[in-house]
Write an enzyme that holds these catalytic residues in place. Structure first.
Site, PDB file in Angstrom:
ATOM      1  N   CYS A 332       0.823  -1.195   0.000  1.00 28.46           N
ATOM      2  CA  CYS A 332       0.000   0.000   0.000  1.00 28.46           C
ATOM      3  C   CYS A 332       0.864   1.255   0.000  1.00 28.46           C
ATOM      4  O   CYS A 332       0.924   1.994   0.975  1.00 28.46           O
ATOM      5  CB  CYS A 332      -0.928  -0.042   1.202  1.00 28.46           C
ATOM      6  N   TYR A 360      22.288  -6.036  -1.626  1.00 28.68           N
ATOM      7  CA  TYR A 360      21.350  -5.084  -1.034  1.00 28.68           C
ATOM      8  C   TYR A 360      19.910  -5.345  -1.481  1.00 28.68           C
ATOM      9  O   TYR A 360      19.104  -4.431  -1.600  1.00 28.68           O
ATOM     10  CB  TYR A 360      21.769  -3.632  -1.345  1.00 28.68           C
TER      11      TYR A 360
HETATM   12  N1  LLP Z   1      33.208  -0.813   2.451  1.00 30.79           N
HETATM   13  C1  LLP Z   1      32.489   0.089   3.149  1.00 30.79           C
HETATM   14  C2  LLP Z   1      33.115   0.753   4.288  1.00 30.79           C
HETATM   15  C3  LLP Z   1      31.169   0.384   2.763  1.00 30.79           C
HETATM   16  O1  LLP Z   1      30.466   1.283   3.442  1.00 30.79           O
HETATM   17  C4  LLP Z   1      30.597  -0.298   1.658  1.00 30.79           C
HETATM   18  C5  LLP Z   1      29.218  -0.035   1.255  1.00 30.79           C
HETATM   19  C6  LLP Z   1      31.375  -1.240   0.979  1.00 30.79           C
HETATM   20  C7  LLP Z   1      32.689  -1.475   1.403  1.00 30.79           C
HETATM   21  C8  LLP Z   1      30.868  -2.034  -0.200  1.00 30.79           C
HETATM   22  O2  LLP Z   1      30.476  -1.225  -1.254  1.00 30.79           O
HETATM   23  P1  LLP Z   1      30.032  -1.946  -2.629  1.00 30.79           P
HETATM   24  O3  LLP Z   1      31.251  -2.661  -3.149  1.00 30.79           O
HETATM   25  O4  LLP Z   1      28.961  -2.883  -2.313  1.00 30.79           O
HETATM   26  O5  LLP Z   1      29.600  -0.836  -3.510  1.00 30.79           O
HETATM   27  N2  LLP Z   1      22.595  -0.048  -0.436  1.00 30.79           N
HETATM   28  C9  LLP Z   1      23.264   0.688  -1.501  1.00 30.79           C
HETATM   29  C10 LLP Z   1      24.762   0.597  -1.395  1.00 30.79           C
HETATM   30  C11 LLP Z   1      25.261   1.145  -0.073  1.00 30.79           C
HETATM   31  C12 LLP Z   1      26.694   0.803   0.154  1.00 30.79           C
HETATM   32  C13 LLP Z   1      27.084   1.054   1.582  1.00 30.79           C
HETATM   33  N3  LLP Z   1      28.461   0.794   1.849  1.00 30.79           N
HETATM   34  C14 LLP Z   1      22.766   0.138  -2.851  1.00 30.79           C
HETATM   35  O6  LLP Z   1      21.951  -0.786  -2.861  1.00 30.79           O
HETATM   36  O7  LLP Z   1      23.174   0.647  -3.893  1.00 30.79           O
END
Ligand code: LLP
Length: 409
Positions: A332, A360
């Site tokens: 909703c 995610y």
């Molecule tokens: N290291 C740190 C300290 C982080 O904060 C993050 C992600 C990563 C590594 C890994 O980043 P990646 O390789 O996954 O881009 N929920 C959002 C993404 C938020 C990422 C938060 N930190 C999405 O779905 O796009």
């Protein structure tokens, strides 16, 4: 291109486990990890999987089996990683605005701790002095990442100790003789431009001479993955080359070669994941034809929260005539996954698959509208294994305290 699960495999899983369902391919995770480790084969590099992307303990165990460490963003993720069998030395806790008690707990568990504020560093120094090595999460003041919500290294970001506070930082370190073993930055998610990492290295190289016990530099995660045909992705080979060059240009002033750490999340699990849903209702309107699926932003919030694009396919009618549909959820709220998206003709009951759902996806799901969270399935060597059951009614009541005796009709 990493190996993909076929329409037939996905349909069979949907038939066996029901929908909505998250499905992950172990082979794809391994292929992505191998791409990274091959690219950096000439460097002393360690990869810590950023498990906030997907924490199912079976995924953690699989990631461990292929040789990665794990990066955690809460003490509970640390405990999950240890539960999954990681050795503390292969676990990194990158903290962010947490209570000092969690840092203490992480230290007691023997994992690597990355401290992101002067306040917690001060408390750590007072209590532990030089007895336990830590790393520092710095804010390099670099704007990077796919959009502002996932950009973490800029000069208004809450993350890390701002690099302009170096002298204050050094005073705290000196006062308590804190053992600083690493410097860390993570500037954002979906960084396609490798120059961002080079800029980060440049910022760190300014600071390295101030820390005489350094053993590693942690450049975080954030590698961009493609979400649709023709989408850009981080050129990992170029990144490896640029990182090597940058380190060759700046020999470590302490004479010790520095290890390089990365924390990939999306890169390892995004393309490994599929979210299979079923069409409940087709509704033809003047504006668009809605295909309402048995899901919503309670299960996959990325399109609504970040305007993220996820490829969608109708695996039940792959040769149907292409038509435009707006794919929406059944909760909703206005939970539009895609507006006027071309799909093979959609009929009620068809399975629609969302791609790049490994990172995610499940991890950001909720019970909004009192709907159940979906099950998760891991495909290993072609065989699907249920790794999380679908929730049921008792899960909605779990932790609710019944005080009906106090509520008189
Ligand atoms: N290291 C740190 C300290 C982080 O904060 C993050 C992600 C990563 C590594 C890994 O980043 P990646 O390789 O996954 O881009 N929920 C959002 C993404 C938020 C990422 C938060 N930190 C999405 O779905 O796009």
């Amino acid at each position: 291109m990493a190996p993909q699960l076929s329409h037939e495999q996905l349909s069979a899983i949907a038939n066996q486990f029901g929908t909505p369902v998250y499905v992950y391919s172990a082979d794809t995770i391994a292929a992505q990890y191998n791409r990274l480790s091959h690219a950096f084969a000439k460097n002393d590099v360690v990869f810590f999987y950023a498990c906030k992307a997907l924490t199912n303990i079976n995924v953690l165990r699989y990631v461990k089996s292929i040789g990665a460490g794990v990066d955690c963003s809460s003490i509970n993720e640390v405990k999950l990683a240890l539960h999954a069998g990681f050795q503390p030395v292969n676990v990194l806790y990158t903290s962010n605005g947490i209570d000092f008690s969690e840092i203490e707990e992480a230290r007691n568990l023997g994992v690597n701790v990355n401290i992101d504020s002067l306040s917690n560093l001060q408390k750590f120094g007072e209590k532990f002095g030089h007895t336990y090595p830590v790393s520092l999460r710095l804010r390099p003041n670099i704007l990077a990442g796919g959009n502002l919500k996932i950009s973490t290294g800029h000069d208004r970001s809450k993350f890390g100790i701002p690099v302009e506070q170096l002298s204050e930082l050094l005073s705290v370190v000196a006062l308590h003789n804190i053992y600083i073993r690493g410097l860390h930055i993570h500037t954002g998610s979906e960084i396609k431009d490798v120059e961002v990492f080079v800029k980060g290295i440049e910022v760190l190289f300014e600071m390295i001479p101030s820390f005489t016990e350094l053993e590693f530099i942690d450049l975080g995660g954030g590698f961009k993955v493609p979400y649709k045909e023709g989408d850009a992705e981080t050129d990992i080979d170029l990144l490896a080359k640029k990182v090597s060059e940058a380190f060759a240009d700046h020999p470590n002033p302490n004479g010790k070669p520095l290890q390089i750490w990365f924390e990939p999340g999306k890169y390892l699990v995004s393309s490994a994941g599929y979210f299979i849903t079923r069409v409940n209702v087709l509704k033809h309107t003047a504006a668009t034809t809605f295909a309402s699926i048995n899901s919503g932003f309670n299960h996959l919030i990325r399109p609504m929260f970040y305007d993220s694009y996820h490829r969608i396919e109708n695996i039940s009618n792959p040769s149907g005539a292409l038509q435009k549909y707006s794919v929406v959820g059944n909760i909703c709220e206005t939970d539009t996954f895609a507006w006027d998206r071309e799909l093979n003709e959609v009929r009620e009951g068809d399975y629609l698959v969302f791609y790049n759902a490994g990172a995610y996806g499940f991890e950001m799901s909720s019970n909004f509208n009192s709907r159940f969270k979906p099950p998760e399935v891991l495909v290993i060597k072609g065989a699907p294994y249920l790794i999380r059951e679908r929730e049921d009614f008792k899960d909605l009541l779990r932790n609710q305290v019944d005080i009906s005796a106090q509520i008189i009709d």
